[in-house]
Design an enzyme around this catalytic site. Structure first.
Site, PDB file in Angstrom:
ATOM      1  N   SER A  40      30.933  23.756  -7.432  1.00  0.00           N
ATOM      2  CA  SER A  40      30.025  24.720  -8.064  1.00  0.00           C
ATOM      3  C   SER A  40      30.676  26.083  -8.294  1.00  0.00           C
ATOM      4  CB  SER A  40      28.769  24.908  -7.210  1.00  0.00           C
ATOM      5  OG  SER A  40      29.099  25.412  -5.928  1.00  0.00           O
ATOM      6  N   ASP A  68      24.682  33.398   0.765  1.00  0.00           N
ATOM      7  CA  ASP A  68      24.762  32.231   1.649  1.00  0.00           C
ATOM      8  C   ASP A  68      26.168  31.977   2.196  1.00  0.00           C
ATOM      9  OD1 ASP A  68      26.108  31.363  -0.581  1.00  0.00           O
ATOM     10  OD2 ASP A  68      24.852  29.606  -0.951  1.00  0.00           O
ATOM     11  N   HIS A  76      28.304  30.856  -2.194  1.00  0.00           N
ATOM     12  CA  HIS A  76      28.181  31.038  -3.644  1.00  0.00           C
ATOM     13  C   HIS A  76      28.218  32.530  -3.984  1.00  0.00           C
ATOM     14  CE1 HIS A  76      26.401  27.044  -2.881  1.00  0.00           C
ATOM     15  NE2 HIS A  76      27.021  26.737  -4.015  1.00  0.00           N
TER      16      HIS A  76
END
Length: 212
Positions: free
Chosen positions: A15, A185, A188
């Protein structure tokens, strides 16, 4: 700069690389890869390059293996940038622990994929560390992540790859700022966190270490 005019630069990962490149932010995403492309283009407009993003959110090294032929070999990169391992570690600390990738499997799978890419395409490699935006090296997930980072550094040496030390880049900024400044977090990043990664990447490409 190590990149040469007309070369094809392919990024693959999870991601952190994806960053919406398959939907709202196609085709480059809105993360570090897009920043790298923008700043290298700005600094070296005399070196036209083709940029390709093949990040997919949630991927581990197992997922890369399943799509390596399509998303790497068939892309025929001159340079291949790989950043993978965050999910391989993170899953062990989540409710999806069965999907975590043990260190030995991670190392052997990644080594096999890199060898396949080099043998099939002749590409040069850029290997970026997995990371966690956590300053306490004794914290369990950070300690485990550091073991995977060591593998990436080892493979960079084996393959003569450029090594982008993303964990060290975050450690440097964490010396004077909290993790929350970079990501909610610890994984990310917001845009400034992506800039930390991009800066480390650009320095590796534009200012490679002198050997000998």
């Amino acid at each position: 700069m190590l990149f040469e005019a007309g070369q094809r630069v392919v990024f693959i990962g999870d991601s952190i690389t994806d960053c919406g490149r398959r939907d709202a932010h196609a085709p480059y995403g809105n993360g570090y890869m897009s920043l790298v492309r923008a700043f290298i283009t700005a600094r070296r407009p005399d070196v036209p390059l083709t940029w390709v993003n093949r990040g997919i959110s949630g991927n581990t090294v197992r997922d890369l293996a399943a799509r390596w032929e399509r998303d790497v070999i068939e892309q025929r990169p001159d340079w291949l940038s790989v950043m993978i391992g965050i999910n391989d570690v993170w899953r062990a600390f989540s409710d999806r622990a069965a999907e975590a990738v043990p260190l030995d499997e991670y190392e052997e799978t990644l080594r096999t994929l890199l060898r396949r890419a080099v043998d099939a395409t002749g590409c040069r490699l850029v290997l970026a560390d997995p990371y966690i935006i956590e300053p306490d090296r004794g914290e369990p997930q950070r300690a485990e992540s550091d073991r995977y980072t060591t593998v990436v550094a080892k493979l960079a040496g084996e393959f003569g790859a450029l090594h982008v030390a993303t964990q060290q880049a975050f450690d440097d900024v964490l010396a004077c700022s909290p993790p929350s400044r970079w990501a909610a977090d610890r994984i990310h990043p917001e845009l400034p966190g992506h800039a930390v990664i991009a800066d480390a990447f650009i320095r590796a490409v534009l200012e490679p270490p002198v050997v000998g």
